[in-house]
Design an enzyme around this catalytic site. Structure first.
Site, PDB file in Angstrom:
ATOM      1  N   CYS A  38       0.846  -1.199   0.000  1.00 26.22           N
ATOM      2  CA  CYS A  38       0.000   0.000   0.000  1.00 26.22           C
ATOM      3  C   CYS A  38       0.879   1.245   0.000  1.00 26.22           C
ATOM      4  O   CYS A  38       1.995   1.243   0.489  1.00 26.22           O
ATOM      5  CB  CYS A  38      -0.884  -0.029   1.242  1.00 26.22           C
ATOM      6  SG  CYS A  38      -1.852   1.464   1.516  1.00 26.22           S
ATOM      7  N   SER A  40       0.704   3.736   1.840  1.00 24.54           N
ATOM      8  CA  SER A  40       1.058   4.218   3.183  1.00 24.54           C
ATOM      9  C   SER A  40       2.427   3.692   3.603  1.00 24.54           C
ATOM     10  O   SER A  40       3.195   4.386   4.268  1.00 24.54           O
ATOM     11  CB  SER A  40       0.007   3.781   4.205  1.00 24.54           C
ATOM     12  OG  SER A  40      -1.234   4.307   3.854  1.00 24.54           O
ATOM     13  N   HIS A  43       4.892   5.882   2.093  1.00 25.41           N
ATOM     14  CA  HIS A  43       5.028   7.146   2.838  1.00 25.41           C
ATOM     15  C   HIS A  43       5.925   6.951   4.059  1.00 25.41           C
ATOM     16  O   HIS A  43       6.762   7.788   4.364  1.00 25.41           O
ATOM     17  CB  HIS A  43       3.659   7.674   3.274  1.00 25.41           C
ATOM     18  CG  HIS A  43       2.796   8.120   2.140  1.00 25.41           C
ATOM     19  ND1 HIS A  43       3.200   9.065   1.231  1.00 25.41           N
ATOM     20  CD2 HIS A  43       1.552   7.749   1.764  1.00 25.41           C
ATOM     21  CE1 HIS A  43       2.239   9.256   0.335  1.00 25.41           C
ATOM     22  NE2 HIS A  43       1.227   8.466   0.638  1.00 25.41           N
ATOM     23  N   HIS A  60       0.629  -3.547   6.105  1.00 28.48           N
ATOM     24  CA  HIS A  60      -0.542  -3.472   6.995  1.00 28.48           C
ATOM     25  C   HIS A  60      -1.802  -3.937   6.278  1.00 28.48           C
ATOM     26  O   HIS A  60      -2.907  -3.623   6.687  1.00 28.48           O
ATOM     27  CB  HIS A  60      -0.712  -2.030   7.482  1.00 28.48           C
ATOM     28  CG  HIS A  60      -0.900  -1.069   6.344  1.00 28.48           C
ATOM     29  ND1 HIS A  60       0.163  -0.557   5.636  1.00 28.48           N
ATOM     30  CD2 HIS A  60      -2.012  -0.592   5.763  1.00 28.48           C
ATOM     31  CE1 HIS A  60      -0.310   0.219   4.680  1.00 28.48           C
ATOM     32  NE2 HIS A  60      -1.622   0.199   4.724  1.00 28.48           N
ATOM     33  N   CYS A 160      -6.874  -2.913   3.667  1.00 27.96           N
ATOM     34  CA  CYS A 160      -6.613  -1.465   3.657  1.00 27.96           C
ATOM     35  C   CYS A 160      -7.228  -0.777   2.446  1.00 27.96           C
ATOM     36  O   CYS A 160      -8.204  -0.073   2.562  1.00 27.96           O
ATOM     37  CB  CYS A 160      -5.122  -1.136   3.746  1.00 27.96           C
ATOM     38  SG  CYS A 160      -4.874   0.662   3.852  1.00 27.96           S
TER      39      CYS A 160
HETATM   40 ZN   LIG Z   1      -2.810   1.137   3.438  1.00 31.88          ZN
END
Ligand SMILES: [Zn+2]
Ligand SMILES: [Zn+2]
Length: 363
Positions: A38, A40, A43, A60, A160
């Site tokens: 993902c 995220s 990031h 995650h 997610c």
């Molecule tokens: Zn995510």
């Protein structure tokens, strides 16, 4: 177990041997089978959220099989197939009781953290899960029971990207049938916002991105119009497509980039609602002319698609089984855990809706 460990920002992950504890009273140990990659995690890896988590196991968005359970676990048993939810909830705080478990104020976490094998080095785990690994030790509430026939890769994505995107449209914004929508950003989350708008019965769904390959992908998920924001003003193009009115609902699914975020406010019609989906780097001020909001416009954020995982995951899987929710189409590439850095490269280049890591051969 084997795990992909991030030691510092902007450095490749390293595959390491990691020790993980046995489950305490209300914990479950899950043998991970698949994990999505993902944005995220990207990031985090870029250091946009600070460096406090490092060194850490990223990931995650996972699904797997319950391996063992603590002595107070009642709802799950070894052999159960689960999707992991990265927002756990206590069930009794004000937000849980009001029906917003994604905003829980007392999220339970695992009692013990993974450690590098043969070392005292404690490792963080992205969103408390750390799914780029052979196993994850999580609170019981984080494991959402699913039918064993659902393939793990597809199931993982619900954890997610699908929940965040579809949930932003149907739970947070509560898109109405016949409405018009614009979705800024056609990555893994944005494509799911688009299919959430389609599931909710939106009539016009305008996909906005700067990459033509992503815009083309968005058609599969229900986009009715495509706007390439690198070719002319995106707001004007959206106004032109909506008879000058603007959209009822706009979504910023890029990760809070100030320019597109402002456009996602300016492209809504009177009483329009802009929903910001996802995360922002630390310290991201946005300046807006207050007059832009005077026509009773609303700006809000969506946390995890306002997920109620134990309600929403099974419902979304029913829609998948009925052919109404597209999961197979999201999976563009599959990698072994050892190739996780290549998975980030293709994500960085915008080549995929989602990459999935297959973790079976890990342990
Ligand atoms: Zn995510
Ligand atoms: Zn709570």
């Amino acid at each position: 177990m084997r795990a992909a460990v991030a030691y510092e920002a902007n450095a490749p992950l390293r595959i390491e041997d990691v020790d993980i504890a046995t489950p305490a009273s209300r914990e479950v140990l899950v043998k991970l089978m698949a994990s999505g990659v993902c944005h995220s995690d990207w990031h985090i890896l870029k250091g946009e959220w600070g460096n406090a988590l490092f060194p850490a196991i990223l990931g995650h968005e996972g699904a797997g099989v319950v391996e063992s359970v603590g002595n107070e676990v009642t709802r799950l048993k070894p052999g159960d197939h689960v999707i992991l939810s990265w927002r756990t909830s206590c069930g009794v705080c004000e937000m849980c009781q009001r029906g917003y478990p994604a905003l829980c104020m007392a999220s339970p976490i695992s009692a013990s953290k993974p450690r590098l094998a043969g070392s005292d080095q404690v490792l963080g785990a992205a969103a408390g899960l750390g799914t780029f690994a052979g196993y994850a030790l999580v609170p019981e509430i984080a494991g959402v029971l699913i039918d064993a026939e659902i393939p793990f890769a597809q199931a993982a994505l619900l954890g997610c990207g699908v929940m965040t995107g579809v949930g932003a449209a149907i739970n947070t914004a509560q898109v109405r049938p016949g409405s018009t929508c614009a979705v800024f950003g056609c990555g893994g989350v944005g494509l799911n916002v688009i299919q959430g708008c389609a599931l909710a019965g939106a009539d016009v769904i305008i996909a906005v991105d700067t990459l033509d390959n992503k815009l083309e992908m968005s058609r599969t998920f229900g986009a009715t119009h495509l706007v390439n924001a690198s070719r002319g003003d995106a707001v004007q193009q959206i106004l032109d497509l909506t008879g000058g009115l603007g959209v009822h609902y706009a979504f910023e699914a890029i990760g809070l980039v100030p320019g597109p975020f402002l456009q996602s406010v300016l492209c809504t019609r009177r009483r329009g609602v802009t929903t910001w989906v996802g995360h922002a780097p630390l310290n991201t001020p946005v300046t807006i002319d207050a007059r832009a909001l005077m026509q009773e416009k609303t700006i809000m954020a969506s946390m995890y698609g306002s997920a109620r995982p134990h309600i929403d995951f099974p419902r979304l899987l029913n829609l998948y089984r009925d052919g109404k929710l597209k999961l197979d189409e999201l999976i563009t590439r599959r990698f072994e855990l050892a190739d996780v850095n290549e998975a980030f490269e293709v994500l960085k280049r915008g080549e995929v809706a989602r990459s999935v890591l297959d973790l079976q051969s890990v342990d």
